[in-house]
Design a protein around this motif. Structure first.
Motif, short mmCIF file in Angstrom:
data_model
loop_
_atom_site.label_atom_id
_atom_site.label_comp_id
_atom_site.label_asym_id
_atom_site.label_seq_id
_atom_site.Cartn_x
_atom_site.Cartn_y
_atom_site.Cartn_z
N LYS A 74 0.74 -1.21 0.08
CA LYS A 74 0.05 -0.05 -0.08
C LYS A 74 1.01 1.29 0.00
CE LYS A 74 -4.03 -1.98 0.00
NZ LYS A 74 -5.15 -1.50 -1.06
N ASN A 75 2.03 1.13 0.23
CA ASN A 75 2.96 2.32 0.36
C ASN A 75 3.35 2.72 -1.18
OD1 ASN A 75 2.54 2.49 2.79
ND2 ASN A 75 4.51 1.94 3.45
N VAL A 76 2.92 3.74 -1.73
CA VAL A 76 3.52 4.21 -3.13
C VAL A 76 4.66 5.36 -3.16
CG1 VAL A 76 2.51 4.47 -5.43
CG2 VAL A 76 1.12 3.38 -4.14
N LYS A 97 -8.35 6.18 -2.74
CA LYS A 97 -9.94 5.79 -2.82
C LYS A 97 -9.65 4.24 -2.52
CE LYS A 97 -13.53 4.79 -6.02
NZ LYS A 97 -14.02 5.07 -7.52
N TYR A 98 -8.44 3.70 -3.07
CA TYR A 98 -8.37 2.29 -2.64
C TYR A 98 -7.31 1.88 -1.67
CZ TYR A 98 -11.03 1.48 -7.13
OH TYR A 98 -11.86 1.20 -7.84
N GLY A 99 -7.14 2.85 -0.63
CA GLY A 99 -6.36 2.65 0.21
C GLY A 99 -4.77 2.42 0.35
N PHE A 100 -4.50 3.33 -0.80
CA PHE A 100 -2.96 3.49 -1.01
C PHE A 100 -2.32 4.56 -0.46
CE2 PHE A 100 -4.30 0.61 -4.50
CZ PHE A 100 -3.26 -0.33 -4.50
N ALA A 130 8.79 2.63 0.55
CA ALA A 130 7.79 1.99 -0.58
C ALA A 130 7.69 0.55 -0.68
CB ALA A 130 7.84 2.81 -1.87
N ASN A 131 6.61 -0.07 -1.14
CA ASN A 131 6.61 -1.31 -1.66
C ASN A 131 6.13 -1.53 -3.05
OD1 ASN A 131 3.79 -1.05 -0.81
ND2 ASN A 131 4.44 -2.00 1.23
N LEU A 146 7.44 -3.81 -6.05
CA LEU A 146 7.05 -3.91 -7.48
C LEU A 146 7.12 -2.67 -8.04
CD1 LEU A 146 3.39 -5.92 -6.64
CD2 LEU A 146 5.64 -6.70 -7.37
N TYR A 147 7.39 -2.63 -9.06
CA TYR A 147 7.38 -1.47 -10.15
C TYR A 147 6.31 -1.23 -11.21
CZ TYR A 147 12.35 -0.77 -8.24
OH TYR A 147 13.48 -0.42 -7.74
#
Length: 265
Positions: A5-7, A30-33, A42-43, A68-69
């Motif tokens: 969730k960390n962007v 909206k989607y919890g990010f 970040a993940n 993830l990229y």
């Protein structure tokens, strides 16, 4: 991506881009990010731009294996960018559907003179920095293979085979093959110098060693993807397919072969 969730957003700010970034932030919230300002926290790391921006995002964030990229294009869709910033509905659909999957891109491990080490996602290139050819002794698994003389050589990953390698008439390689490809840049072939004269595809368990022949032009430029490295007095470059991979989020209906077809046919 329920547990990620960390962007972190990697992009070059501009007045034109900022409104779209704000819309993306609203969708993510909206989607919890959660947006973070340090890529180490970040993940998910999202690059916004083209393939060049994606390559820079990976390099500037140290080729992280634990995240993830995601590539979001601001123009024409590329090989690393499955999403389009002008299609926010498509991004939102990707967040809530099962039309996305994680794909693992192979990388190269490169060591210069036994001390400088780095990774490449597309390719590692070695080129003359002056208008003069230079020579390279090529070894494969400690076997002397040939002496190359010309403008340089490119070693590419399967995904990088569609980039610089293709412009040199190298083969396009399925990324499911763990391999690397050696391609010549303007080689000399005459009675004195003789090379294979064609791209060479090597298994992923091989080690390639390029030794610069010291004949007055022994300070070539080393390129890592789309970035020139400030490594001088290079004598030996060791390259192998890395055990490390880059994990990316891609659309299931946008495979590598579909991208090749869209780009070149």
């Amino acid at each position: 991506m329920p547990d990620r969730k960390n962007v972190y957003l990697f992009y070059s700010p501009s007045d034109e881009l900022e409104p779209k970034i704000q819309e993306m932030r609203a969708i993510g919230k909206k989607y919890g990010f959660r947006l973070v300002h340090d890529f180490n926290e970040a993940n998910i790391i999202a690059s916004i731009g083209g393939d060049g921006a994606f390559l820079q995002a990976i390099r500037k964030t140290n080729f992280r294996e634990d995240c993830l990229y995601v590539g979001i294009n601001t123009g024409r869709l590329g090989f690393y960018t499955d999403f389009d910033i002008d299609n926010l509905e498509g991004i939102q659909e990707g967040l809530r559907s099962d039309n996305v999957e994680v794909f693992k891109y192979p990388t190269l491990d490169v060591t210069v003179d036994g001390s400088n080490t780095f990774q490449c996602l597309n390719e590692c290139s070695i080129r003359s920095q002056i208008i003069k050819t230079f020579a390279i002794d090529v070894y494969i698994d400690d076997l002397y293979f040939e002496t190359f003389r010309g403008d340089g050589m490119v070693v590419s990953t399967p995904t990088g085979s569609t980039a610089y390698n293709k412009s040199l008439r190298g083969a396009i390689v399925d990324p499911r093959l763990k391999s690397m490809q050696l391609t010549e840049i303007s080689s000399l072939n005459n009675n004195e110098y003789r090379t294979l004269g064609s791209p060479l595809l090597l298994s992923g368990d091989r080690e390639l060693v390029l030794k610069v022949v010291q004949d007055g032009n022994d300070h070539p430029i080393i390129g890592a993807d789309n970035e020139a490295l400030s490594i001088r007095h290079s004598h030996e470059i060791r390259i192998k397919v890395s055990d490390k991979v880059i994990k990316t989020v891609k659309l299931k209906n946008n495979s590598f072969l579909q991208k090749v077809k869209r780009s070149f046919l």
